[in-house]
Design a protein around this motif. Structure first.
Motif, PDB file in Angstrom:
ATOM      1  N   ASN A 101       0.733  -1.376  -0.191  1.00 16.97           N
ATOM      2  CA  ASN A 101       0.147  -0.024   0.061  1.00 16.97           C
ATOM      3  C   ASN A 101       0.680   1.503  -0.111  1.00 16.97           C
ATOM      4  OD1 ASN A 101      -1.917  -2.488   0.689  1.00 16.97           O
ATOM      5  ND2 ASN A 101      -3.384  -0.535   1.048  1.00 16.97           N
ATOM      6  N   LYS A 102       2.014   1.255   0.754  1.00 18.99           N
ATOM      7  CA  LYS A 102       2.918   2.903   1.024  1.00 18.99           C
ATOM      8  C   LYS A 102       3.975   2.946  -0.854  1.00 18.99           C
ATOM      9  CE  LYS A 102       3.263   1.182   5.461  1.00 18.99           C
ATOM     10  NZ  LYS A 102       4.605   1.071   6.311  1.00 18.99           N
ATOM     11  N   LEU A 103       3.800   2.012  -1.263  1.00 17.83           N
ATOM     12  CA  LEU A 103       4.535   2.187  -2.865  1.00 17.83           C
ATOM     13  C   LEU A 103       4.218   2.962  -3.513  1.00 17.83           C
ATOM     14  CD1 LEU A 103       4.669  -2.051  -4.031  1.00 17.83           C
ATOM     15  CD2 LEU A 103       6.443  -0.709  -2.235  1.00 17.83           C
ATOM     16  N   ALA A 104       2.509   3.167  -3.529  1.00 15.31           N
ATOM     17  CA  ALA A 104       2.564   4.771  -4.590  1.00 15.31           C
ATOM     18  C   ALA A 104       2.718   5.619  -3.633  1.00 15.31           C
ATOM     19  CB  ALA A 104       0.678   4.282  -4.183  1.00 15.31           C
ATOM     20  N   ASP A 105       3.108   6.119  -2.928  1.00 10.12           N
ATOM     21  CA  ASP A 105       3.794   7.388  -2.072  1.00 10.12           C
ATOM     22  C   ASP A 105       5.759   7.595  -2.068  1.00 10.12           C
ATOM     23  OD1 ASP A 105       1.630   8.015  -1.465  1.00 10.12           O
ATOM     24  OD2 ASP A 105       1.754   7.054   0.243  1.00 10.12           O
ATOM     25  N   ASP A 106       6.123   6.535  -2.983  1.00 11.31           N
ATOM     26  CA  ASP A 106       7.313   6.373  -2.890  1.00 11.31           C
ATOM     27  C   ASP A 106       7.317   6.440  -4.234  1.00 11.31           C
ATOM     28  OD1 ASP A 106      10.045   5.535  -3.385  1.00 11.31           O
ATOM     29  OD2 ASP A 106       9.372   3.967  -2.321  1.00 11.31           O
ATOM     30  N   SER A 107       8.318   8.064  -4.942  1.00  9.37           N
ATOM     31  CA  SER A 107       7.842   8.119  -5.838  1.00  9.37           C
ATOM     32  C   SER A 107       9.320   7.664  -6.682  1.00  9.37           C
ATOM     33  CB  SER A 107       8.708  10.121  -5.972  1.00  9.37           C
ATOM     34  OG  SER A 107      10.073   9.735  -5.471  1.00  9.37           O
ATOM     35  N   GLU A 108      10.471   7.188  -6.069  1.00 13.23           N
ATOM     36  CA  GLU A 108      11.555   6.718  -6.488  1.00 13.23           C
ATOM     37  C   GLU A 108      11.305   5.250  -6.827  1.00 13.23           C
ATOM     38  OE1 GLU A 108      15.432   6.157  -4.633  1.00 13.23           O
ATOM     39  OE2 GLU A 108      14.352   7.666  -3.245  1.00 13.23           O
TER      40      GLU A 108
END
Length: 261
Positions: A101-108
């Motif tokens: 779920n947190k991947l969508a907030d990781d720009s890299e």
């Protein structure tokens, strides 16, 4: 000759005790949660695309979240289809289960994963993804990076899932490991990577563990030593642990070049 043999045995026992101490150095409440994720891949071309995604996007993103060590493995026998195994360890249930779920907030991550995320539905990379969620045993609370990996050497992994007829028998099999099975493993040259009781998965009630060897020959030499071990003969005859395993599922794996295990 007796002196040489005695020295080898003593060194083996010392190494085993060191590995066990390393695994048990964490407090009991530091038992990791472990996701064993299996990617069923369409073909070799698709596997290459998956490899690029795992190596350059997903694994670095998961590590930025504090997860690890993370293993990426190739199945030795792909006659039934190409599979890639990902071992994802974390300090809490939330850390492991909500990582995606947190991947969508990781720009890299989004930049590195853009080719994979744009995969055409008509040319899929994957057939399906299966996952099993484990809680590590008290006797082996942390996923352990193999010594072979630290030394830059080849590794041969064996993954076993022990199914049990009932939840009670499954719990007793976990107890059996915690009560003395692991030191016998180490004496026989069978070094655990992880060991966990299934919380979620399609083979419950069960436990799953992975061990590592230098190569297949090393594996084939180690298991007879385990079976013949005097302590195993005693433990295996304990009526408390009778019939705790109804099925033993085994598979064999080698590390991807980018695996942390």
């Amino acid at each position: 000759m007796k002196l040489c043999l005695t020295t080898v045995v003593m060194c083996s026992a010392l190494l085993g005790s060191q590995l066990l101490a390393q695994a048990q150095s964490a407090k009991p409440d530091a038992k990791q949660f472990i996701e064993v994720r299996t990617y069923s891949v369409v073909d070799a071309e698709a596997e290459a695309k998956l490899d690029a995604y795992l190596e350059n996007a997903l694994i670095p993103a998961l590590e930025r979240q504090g997860l690890g060590p993370i293993g990426a493995l190739d199945q030795v026998d792909d006659s039934q289809g190409v599979e890639v195994k990902l071992i994802i360890a974390g300090p809490s249930l939330e850390a492991v289960t909500l990582a995606g779920n947190k991947l969508a907030d990781d720009s890299e991550y989004l930049e590195a994963a853009k080719d994979y995320l744009a995969t055409d539905a008509k040319k899929p990379v994957l057939k399906r993804i299966r996952s099993e969620l484990l809680l590590a045993f008290e006797c082996w609370p942390q996923v352990t990076v193999p010594q072979q990996k630290q030394d830059g050497q080849a590794r041969f992994f064996e993954l076993r899932t022990y199914e049990s007829a009932t939840e009670h028998l499954a719990a007793l099999k976990v107890e059996m490991f915690n009560e003395g099975e692991v030191p016998i493993f180490l004496d026989a040259g069978i070094n655990p990577v992880f060991m966990g009781q299934a919380l979620i998965g399609d083979m419950q009630p069960n436990l799953t563990y992975m061990v590592v060897f230098d190569d297949e020959a090393g594996m084939k030499a180690a298991w007879p030593k385990f079976v013949a071990h005097a302590d195993w003969k005693v433990l295996s005859k304990n009526p408390r642990y009778a019939n705790t395993v109804s099925k033993n599922n085994k598979s064999y794996w080698t590390p991807k070049s980018y695996s942390r295990l």
